[in-house]
Write a protein that holds these residues in place. Structure first.
Motif, PDB file in Angstrom:
ATOM      1  N   LEU A  48       0.808  -1.214   0.000  1.00 54.07           N
ATOM      2  CA  LEU A  48       0.000   0.000   0.000  1.00 54.07           C
ATOM      3  C   LEU A  48       0.845   1.269   0.000  1.00 54.07           C
ATOM      4  O   LEU A  48       0.410   2.300  -0.514  1.00 54.07           O
ATOM      5  N   ALA A  49       2.035   1.214   0.541  1.00 59.95           N
ATOM      6  CA  ALA A  49       2.909   2.386   0.502  1.00 59.95           C
ATOM      7  C   ALA A  49       3.303   2.695  -0.942  1.00 59.95           C
ATOM      8  O   ALA A  49       3.328   3.862  -1.343  1.00 59.95           O
ATOM      9  N   GLY A  50       3.584   1.663  -1.732  1.00 62.78           N
ATOM     10  CA  GLY A  50       3.884   1.873  -3.150  1.00 62.78           C
ATOM     11  C   GLY A  50       2.690   2.420  -3.904  1.00 62.78           C
ATOM     12  O   GLY A  50       2.814   3.303  -4.759  1.00 62.78           O
ATOM     13  N   VAL A  51       1.517   1.913  -3.583  1.00 67.01           N
ATOM     14  CA  VAL A  51       0.289   2.402  -4.218  1.00 67.01           C
ATOM     15  C   VAL A  51       0.051   3.864  -3.838  1.00 67.01           C
ATOM     16  O   VAL A  51      -0.329   4.687  -4.688  1.00 67.01           O
ATOM     17  N   LEU A  52       0.305   4.220  -2.579  1.00 63.92           N
ATOM     18  CA  LEU A  52       0.151   5.613  -2.143  1.00 63.92           C
ATOM     19  C   LEU A  52       1.115   6.522  -2.892  1.00 63.92           C
ATOM     20  O   LEU A  52       0.733   7.611  -3.330  1.00 63.92           O
ATOM     21  N   CYS A  53       2.352   6.082  -3.074  1.00 59.27           N
ATOM     22  CA  CYS A  53       3.324   6.879  -3.834  1.00 59.27           C
ATOM     23  C   CYS A  53       2.833   7.110  -5.263  1.00 59.27           C
ATOM     24  O   CYS A  53       2.948   8.220  -5.797  1.00 59.27           O
ATOM     25  N   ALA A  54       2.290   6.074  -5.877  1.00 58.46           N
ATOM     26  CA  ALA A  54       1.763   6.204  -7.241  1.00 58.46           C
ATOM     27  C   ALA A  54       0.586   7.182  -7.269  1.00 58.46           C
ATOM     28  O   ALA A  54       0.501   8.045  -8.141  1.00 58.46           O
ATOM     29  N   TYR A  55      -0.301   7.072  -6.309  1.00 62.58           N
ATOM     30  CA  TYR A  55      -1.454   7.965  -6.220  1.00 62.58           C
ATOM     31  C   TYR A  55      -1.014   9.418  -6.069  1.00 62.58           C
ATOM     32  O   TYR A  55      -1.525  10.308  -6.765  1.00 62.58           O
ATOM     33  N   LEU A  56      -0.065   9.651  -5.180  1.00 64.41           N
ATOM     34  CA  LEU A  56       0.419  11.017  -4.974  1.00 64.41           C
ATOM     35  C   LEU A  56       1.083  11.563  -6.227  1.00 64.41           C
ATOM     36  O   LEU A  56       0.926  12.748  -6.557  1.00 64.41           O
ATOM     37  N   ALA A  57       1.812  10.728  -6.941  1.00 66.20           N
ATOM     38  CA  ALA A  57       2.441  11.171  -8.187  1.00 66.20           C
ATOM     39  C   ALA A  57       1.379  11.564  -9.211  1.00 66.20           C
ATOM     40  O   ALA A  57       1.514  12.566  -9.916  1.00 66.20           O
ATOM     41  N   LEU A  58       0.306  10.789  -9.281  1.00 66.50           N
ATOM     42  CA  LEU A  58      -0.746  11.089 -10.256  1.00 66.50           C
ATOM     43  C   LEU A  58      -1.533  12.346  -9.902  1.00 66.50           C
ATOM     44  O   LEU A  58      -2.165  12.944 -10.771  1.00 66.50           O
ATOM     45  N   MET A  59      -1.510  12.749  -8.640  1.00 69.77           N
ATOM     46  CA  MET A  59      -2.172  13.988  -8.234  1.00 69.77           C
ATOM     47  C   MET A  59      -1.354  15.212  -8.627  1.00 69.77           C
ATOM     48  O   MET A  59      -1.861  16.329  -8.603  1.00 69.77           O
ATOM     49  N   SER A  60      -0.118  14.998  -9.015  1.00 64.97           N
ATOM     50  CA  SER A  60       0.784  16.092  -9.358  1.00 64.97           C
ATOM     51  C   SER A  60       0.428  16.678 -10.717  1.00 64.97           C
ATOM     52  O   SER A  60      -0.183  16.035 -11.554  1.00 64.97           O
ATOM     53  N   THR A  61       0.854  17.909 -10.931  1.00 60.18           N
ATOM     54  CA  THR A  61       0.677  18.533 -12.241  1.00 60.18           C
ATOM     55  C   THR A  61       1.985  18.556 -13.025  1.00 60.18           C
ATOM     56  O   THR A  61       2.048  19.147 -14.091  1.00 60.18           O
ATOM     57  N   GLU A  62       3.015  17.896 -12.487  1.00 60.18           N
ATOM     58  CA  GLU A  62       4.311  17.876 -13.155  1.00 60.18           C
ATOM     59  C   GLU A  62       4.296  16.901 -14.335  1.00 60.18           C
ATOM     60  O   GLU A  62       3.632  15.867 -14.299  1.00 60.18           O
ATOM     61  N   ALA A  63       5.082  17.216 -15.352  1.00 62.60           N
ATOM     62  CA  ALA A  63       5.109  16.406 -16.567  1.00 62.60           C
ATOM     63  C   ALA A  63       5.575  14.972 -16.318  1.00 62.60           C
ATOM     64  O   ALA A  63       5.078  14.038 -16.940  1.00 62.60           O
ATOM     65  N   GLY A  64       6.511  14.755 -15.416  1.00 55.99           N
ATOM     66  CA  GLY A  64       7.046  13.424 -15.183  1.00 55.99           C
ATOM     67  C   GLY A  64       6.277  12.596 -14.169  1.00 55.99           C
ATOM     68  O   GLY A  64       6.712  11.506 -13.789  1.00 55.99           O
ATOM     69  N   ALA A  65       5.116  13.072 -13.743  1.00 54.09           N
ATOM     70  CA  ALA A  65       4.379  12.406 -12.676  1.00 54.09           C
ATOM     71  C   ALA A  65       3.904  11.010 -13.067  1.00 54.09           C
ATOM     72  O   ALA A  65       3.950  10.092 -12.252  1.00 54.09           O
TER      73      ALA A  65
END
Length: 91
Positions: free
Chosen positions: A49-66
């Protein structure tokens, strides 16, 4: 198995689960530390779940490499297994 702050069993070490709980609290409170805390929890690859949370947080970003960071976070997590796990995987 470790138990999270809500009494649910989670994979991963007790330290990783505690960091995951802190990351959830930080996310709810919109604290910037959530990125570092979730990454620390995800260092224990058995804490899925920690890996899934990291992925979720990245997808919430507006950065191009998210999206790439989200893909990396999910790729680092162990494969899902057990009954019904196949239905969770992309086809």
């Amino acid at each position: 198995m470790a138990v999270d702050g809500r009494g649910l069993e989670m994979s991963g070490s007790a330290a990783a689960v505690a960091a995951y709980d802190r990351a959830l609290d930080q996310m709810i409170r919109f604290q910037a530390e959530v990125m570092d805390t979730s990454a620390a929890a995800a260092e224990d690859r058995s804490c899925v779940l920690a890996g899934v949370l990291c992925a979720y947080l990245a997808l919430m970003s507006t950065e191009a490499g998210a999206v790439g960071r989200a893909e990396q976070a999910l790729a680092a997590a162990p494969a899902a297994d057990g009954p019904g796990a196949a239905s969770l995987l992309p086809r």
